[in-house]
Design a protein around this motif. Structure first.
Motif, PDB file in Angstrom:
ATOM      1  N   UNK A   1      47.292  36.529  35.447  1.00  0.00           N
ATOM      2  CA  UNK A   1      45.948  36.404  35.996  1.00  0.00           C
ATOM      3  C   UNK A   1      44.932  36.776  34.921  1.00  0.00           C
ATOM      4  N   UNK A   2      43.973  35.880  34.701  1.00  0.00           N
ATOM      5  CA  UNK A   2      42.919  36.105  33.707  1.00  0.00           C
ATOM      6  C   UNK A   2      41.640  36.478  34.450  1.00  0.00           C
ATOM      7  N   UNK A   3      41.048  37.602  34.051  1.00  0.00           N
ATOM      8  CA  UNK A   3      39.869  38.134  34.725  1.00  0.00           C
ATOM      9  C   UNK A   3      38.745  38.377  33.738  1.00  0.00           C
ATOM     10  N   UNK A   4      37.526  38.124  34.212  1.00  0.00           N
ATOM     11  CA  UNK A   4      36.330  38.500  33.473  1.00  0.00           C
ATOM     12  C   UNK A   4      35.538  39.419  34.391  1.00  0.00           C
TER      13      UNK A   4
ATOM     14  N   UNK B   1      30.478  40.112  40.781  1.00  0.00           N
ATOM     15  CA  UNK B   1      30.027  38.948  40.042  1.00  0.00           C
ATOM     16  C   UNK B   1      30.950  38.627  38.883  1.00  0.00           C
ATOM     17  N   UNK B   2      32.222  38.988  39.014  1.00  0.00           N
ATOM     18  CA  UNK B   2      33.216  38.683  37.991  1.00  0.00           C
ATOM     19  C   UNK B   2      33.873  37.345  38.267  1.00  0.00           C
ATOM     20  N   UNK B   3      34.834  37.000  37.442  1.00  0.00           N
ATOM     21  CA  UNK B   3      35.511  35.717  37.590  1.00  0.00           C
ATOM     22  C   UNK B   3      37.021  35.900  37.531  1.00  0.00           C
ATOM     23  N   UNK B   4      37.711  35.162  38.376  1.00  0.00           N
ATOM     24  CA  UNK B   4      39.163  35.014  38.282  1.00  0.00           C
ATOM     25  C   UNK B   4      39.343  33.628  37.686  1.00  0.00           C
ATOM     26  N   UNK B   5      39.650  33.605  36.413  1.00  0.00           N
ATOM     27  CA  UNK B   5      39.586  32.390  35.609  1.00  0.00           C
ATOM     28  C   UNK B   5      40.701  31.391  35.940  1.00  0.00           C
TER      29      UNK B   5
ATOM     30  N   UNK C   1      29.973  37.744  34.788  1.00  0.00           N
ATOM     31  CA  UNK C   1      29.813  36.325  34.529  1.00  0.00           C
ATOM     32  C   UNK C   1      29.772  35.918  33.070  1.00  0.00           C
ATOM     33  N   UNK C   2      29.701  36.881  32.154  1.00  0.00           N
ATOM     34  CA  UNK C   2      29.565  36.513  30.745  1.00  0.00           C
ATOM     35  C   UNK C   2      30.598  37.148  29.818  1.00  0.00           C
TER      36      UNK C   2
ATOM     37  N   UNK D   1      33.078  30.199  39.097  1.00  0.00           N
ATOM     38  CA  UNK D   1      32.779  30.817  40.386  1.00  0.00           C
ATOM     39  C   UNK D   1      32.804  32.339  40.276  1.00  0.00           C
ATOM     40  N   UNK D   2      31.738  32.988  40.761  1.00  0.00           N
ATOM     41  CA  UNK D   2      31.653  34.447  40.715  1.00  0.00           C
ATOM     42  C   UNK D   2      32.296  35.043  41.959  1.00  0.00           C
ATOM     43  N   UNK D   3      33.007  36.149  41.766  1.00  0.00           N
ATOM     44  CA  UNK D   3      33.756  36.812  42.837  1.00  0.00           C
ATOM     45  C   UNK D   3      33.283  38.254  42.966  1.00  0.00           C
TER      46      UNK D   3
END
Length: 80
Positions: free
Chosen positions: A35-38, A63-67, A41-42, A20-22
């Motif tokens: 907390x793991x963050x990207x 468009x990042x992710x909270x994994x 999206x890639x 899910x993109x945030x």
């Protein structure tokens, strides 16, 4: 020089997900854990170890992710 606190106009509870993109300007951490963050999206995720409960992390995600993988913190809120 006057320092002002950021103002957020919306918030949303976050369920960590590897897909899910945030979009947000900051992240509130309400419960203990990591907390793991990207950042997008890639990108490979980075884990922030044990941020203090009640912390607002000034990390903007577009468009990042909270994994879900490696995120153990709870009560996460995306602030915009």
């Amino acid at each position: 020089m006057q320092i002002t606190s950021p103002i957020y106009h919306s918030f949303a509870s976050v369920t960590p997900s590897d897909t899910t993109l945030v979009n947000c300007r900051a992240i509130y951490i309400g419960g203990a854990g990591d907390i793991a963050l990207s950042i997008d999206g890639s990108t490979t995720a980075v884990t922030i170890k044990a941020p203090p409960v009640g912390t607002i992390l000034p990390i903007e995600l577009n468009g990042g992710r909270i994994m879900s993988t490696n995120t153990t913190a709870t009560n996460i809120v995306a602030l915009s």
